[in-house]
Design an enzyme around this catalytic site. Structure first.
Site, PDB file in Angstrom:
ATOM      1  N   GLY A  20       0.807  -1.223   0.000  1.00  0.00           N
ATOM      2  CA  GLY A  20       0.000   0.000   0.000  1.00  0.00           C
ATOM      3  C   GLY A  20       0.832   1.261   0.000  1.00  0.00           C
ATOM      4  CG  ASN A  22      -1.131   3.266  -3.908  1.00  0.00           C
ATOM      5  OD1 ASN A  22      -1.100   2.581  -2.887  1.00  0.00           O
ATOM      6  ND2 ASN A  22      -2.239   3.501  -4.571  1.00  0.00           N
ATOM      7  N   GLY A  24      -0.371   8.131   1.298  1.00  0.00           N
ATOM      8  CA  GLY A  24      -0.342   8.183   2.749  1.00  0.00           C
ATOM      9  C   GLY A  24       0.992   7.809   3.355  1.00  0.00           C
ATOM     10  N   GLY A  26       2.573   4.941   3.426  1.00  0.00           N
ATOM     11  CA  GLY A  26       3.432   4.121   2.586  1.00  0.00           C
ATOM     12  C   GLY A  26       4.249   4.947   1.616  1.00  0.00           C
ATOM     13  CB  SER A 136      -4.668   1.346  14.522  1.00  0.00           C
ATOM     14  OG  SER A 136      -5.504   2.445  14.851  1.00  0.00           O
ATOM     15  CE1 TYR A 163      -8.340   0.357  10.342  1.00  0.00           C
ATOM     16  CE2 TYR A 163      -8.753   1.497  12.419  1.00  0.00           C
ATOM     17  CZ  TYR A 163      -7.938   1.243  11.329  1.00  0.00           C
ATOM     18  OH  TYR A 163      -6.724   1.870  11.221  1.00  0.00           O
TER      19      TYR A 163
END
Length: 291
Positions: A20, A22, A24, A26, A136, A163
């Site tokens: 991931g 691409n 934020g 990352g 998180s 989540y």
């Protein structure tokens, strides 16, 4: 003094795989590592969209297709990937409407945890150094881990709880992986980290009116994506970072601040639940780790 990316030593000759990457956190992690001389493989669901981002980053940055919602894609990526140093399990979804992955898993848990569990296991013999898993502060927001119904077959779907369950799973996985490395006498390490709160695209994909107001609000209480990436960068590059510590910001209830040892829930420290989660992940994905 608070840790900063300027402390990262030259990373020439080292290769990092970031899921991931691409956008934020990352993307920010990729930029810093590439600037330090590392080779970075951006493992992204949409390689075509990721390529322009990679092209805009100075350094040796490559793009490879990886869809964590499809175990066939995970296996294909693993088969095509050679040896490398660090895996950063960064990709994730947050508070999305109910759906299932191609393999029939509840999407948030399937992508955030199961996809990364399978990926790490399939790449394990190719990883030379360490694995970083992004959890998180939301892992504290679930009262239990429904290990007998992780896929919401027998209970009402609650997106925020799903989540939280996926992020609790990320942290439990990181800790159980480290326990197994130690038990096997392996020099490899596994880190669980959290980025605090940051206004990334995670806060704009719930398909509710909240998408319109979440980013401006998060910018006030959280920190920039560049700063939020510090936790991953610290764990990925610091030679002496303790893998038994949960690293992340601690100010404003963990939403911002320098990278420090961060508190985690009592549930996340339950080693019996680590084992049960691992066994269920193994059963559902068919991926058996070989240490």
């Amino acid at each position: 003094m608070a840790w900063k990316p300027s402390e990262i030593s030259d990373q020439s000759g080292r290769t990092f795989v970031i899921t991931g990457a691409n956008g934020g956190l990352g993307e920010q992690t990729t930029k810093v590592l590439a600037s330090k001389g590392a080779t970075v493989i951006m493992a992204c669901r949409n390689a075509a969209k990721a390529q322009p981002i990679a092209d805009a980053i100075d350094g040796d940055v490559r793009v490879a297709a990886l869809d964590l919602a499809d175990l066939a894609s995970v296996r294909e990526f693993a088969e095509q990937t050679g040896e490398f140093d660090v895996l950063i399990n960064n990709a994730g979804l947050m508070n999305v409407p109910f759906s299932r992955t191609k393999d029939g898993f509840e999407t948030q848990w399937g992508v955030n945890h199961l996809g990364h569990y399978a990926l790490t296991g399939l790449l394990l013999d190719k990883i030379r150094d360490r694995v970083i898993s992004l959890a998180s502060i939301a892992h504290k927001q679930t009262p239990k881990l429904w290990v007998d119904d992780l896929n919401y077959e027998n209970r009402r779907y609650q997106r925020n709880l799903a989540y939280a369950q996926s992020k609790l799973s990320n942290l439990m996985f990181a800790r159980e992986l480290q326990r197994r490395f130690t038990e096997a006498g392996s020099a490899k390490r596994s880190y669980g980290v959290h980025p605090g709160v940051s206004a990334t695209d995670l806060f704009a994909k719930t398909e509710t009116p909240i998408d319109r107001i979440s980013k401006p609000f998060i910018r006030i209480v959280g920190q920039s994506p560049a700063h939020a990436a510090y936790s991953s960068l610290f764990a990925a590059t610091s030679p002496d970072a303790d893998p038994t510590v949960y690293w992340g910001p601690t100010r404003w209830f963990g939403s911002q601040g320098p990278v420090e040892p961060s508190p985690s829930s009592k549930l996340s420290q339950d080693q019996e639940m680590w084992r049960r989660l691992w066994e269920e992940s193994e059963r559902l994905t068919g991926v058996v780790y070989k240490f």
